[in-house]
Design a protein around this motif. Structure first.
Motif, short mmCIF file in Angstrom:
data_model
loop_
_atom_site.label_atom_id
_atom_site.label_comp_id
_atom_site.label_asym_id
_atom_site.label_seq_id
_atom_site.Cartn_x
_atom_site.Cartn_y
_atom_site.Cartn_z
N ALA A 166 0.89 -1.19 0.07
CA ALA A 166 -0.16 -0.22 -0.08
C ALA A 166 0.79 0.92 -0.10
O ALA A 166 1.83 1.18 0.80
N ASN A 184 -3.65 0.37 -3.16
CA ASN A 184 -3.07 -0.77 -3.30
C ASN A 184 -2.04 -0.69 -4.67
O ASN A 184 -2.53 -0.21 -5.54
N SER A 187 -4.60 -4.21 -7.41
CA SER A 187 -5.82 -4.49 -7.26
C SER A 187 -6.29 -5.91 -6.94
O SER A 187 -5.50 -6.89 -7.67
N GLY A 192 -5.27 -4.40 2.40
CA GLY A 192 -5.22 -3.14 1.71
C GLY A 192 -4.52 -2.01 2.54
O GLY A 192 -3.94 -2.45 3.77
#
Length: 211
Positions: A166, A184, A187, A192
């Motif tokens: 992240a 992120n 994806s 996250g």
């Protein structure tokens, strides 16, 4: 990773959030990692000669290497995260990689070789490279790290529940990193930007912060 308490752990507090730019997952649980862990001045799990190691120094620099050959304990070392053996060495995937050898590269969900995987490496100039993605077997992960210019690289965690990279972008220079301004890198991960701000997150992770 191991008996606490730990000062530098989840949830990330305001002081650390002020400089936080990114955070990413660590490696396998112990003893499956085949290596050790050193942080905050103590060895939580014994360091293993020959193990692939992410080493962080007191000035914030970090590198990846084989313990006892490329890297070793010095007064400048503040953290060592070992996980399996090197995946890339001398700029090339190591010989003999077998995507079906779960005992060497981690047991996967349903026993299939193509799963979410992650890895980290270092280039000749000292830059860190992080790679993650779905449906990767170990030879593909090694090839991606080598193509990205890594001279040495190692595997980090695998399987979808543990992958996370992240980045954080507060709206003002003095703002705090938070789940609301994070995103992120890739994806589709279960975890996250919120993960590192949760007290229930018990796995080790690495943060990248402004000096």
């Amino acid at each position: 990773p191991g008996p606490g308490p730990w000062k530098l752990t989840a949830p990330i507090g305001p002081a650390a959030a002020r400089a936080l730019g990114a955070a990413f997952n660590g490696g396998f649980k112990f003893p499956a990692s085949g290596g050790g862990y050193y942080s905050e001045g103590r060895i939580a799990h014994p360091l293993v000669a020959g193990a692939a190691s992410l080493v962080i120094y007191s000035n914030g620099d970090a590198t990846v290497g084989q313990w006892g050959r490329d890297v070793s304990m010095t007064p400048r070392v503040v953290a060592v995260r070992q996980n399996l053996t090197l995946l890339v060495d001398n700029g090339r995937p190591v010989a003999g990689l077998n995507p079906y050898d779960a005992s060497a590269w981690g047991f996967t969900l349903h026993g299939i070789p193509n799963v979410w995987r992650s890895g980290i490496g270092v280039t000749a100039s000292g830059a860190l490279v992080y790679v993650t993605g779905p449906s990767l077997e170990i030879t593909q992960l090694a090839a991606l790290l080598a193509r990205a210019g890594c001279v040495r690289a190692m595997s980090l965690d695998i399987n979808p529940a543990w992958m996370v990279f992240a980045t954080y972008d507060p709206s003002t220079p003095s703002g705090l990193a938070s789940p609301s301004n994070g995103q992120n890198l890739v994806s589709g991960t279960v975890q996250g930007p919120y993960t590192f701000f949760e007290s229930w997150w018990a796995r080790d992770f690495v943060t990248m912060s402004a000096r």
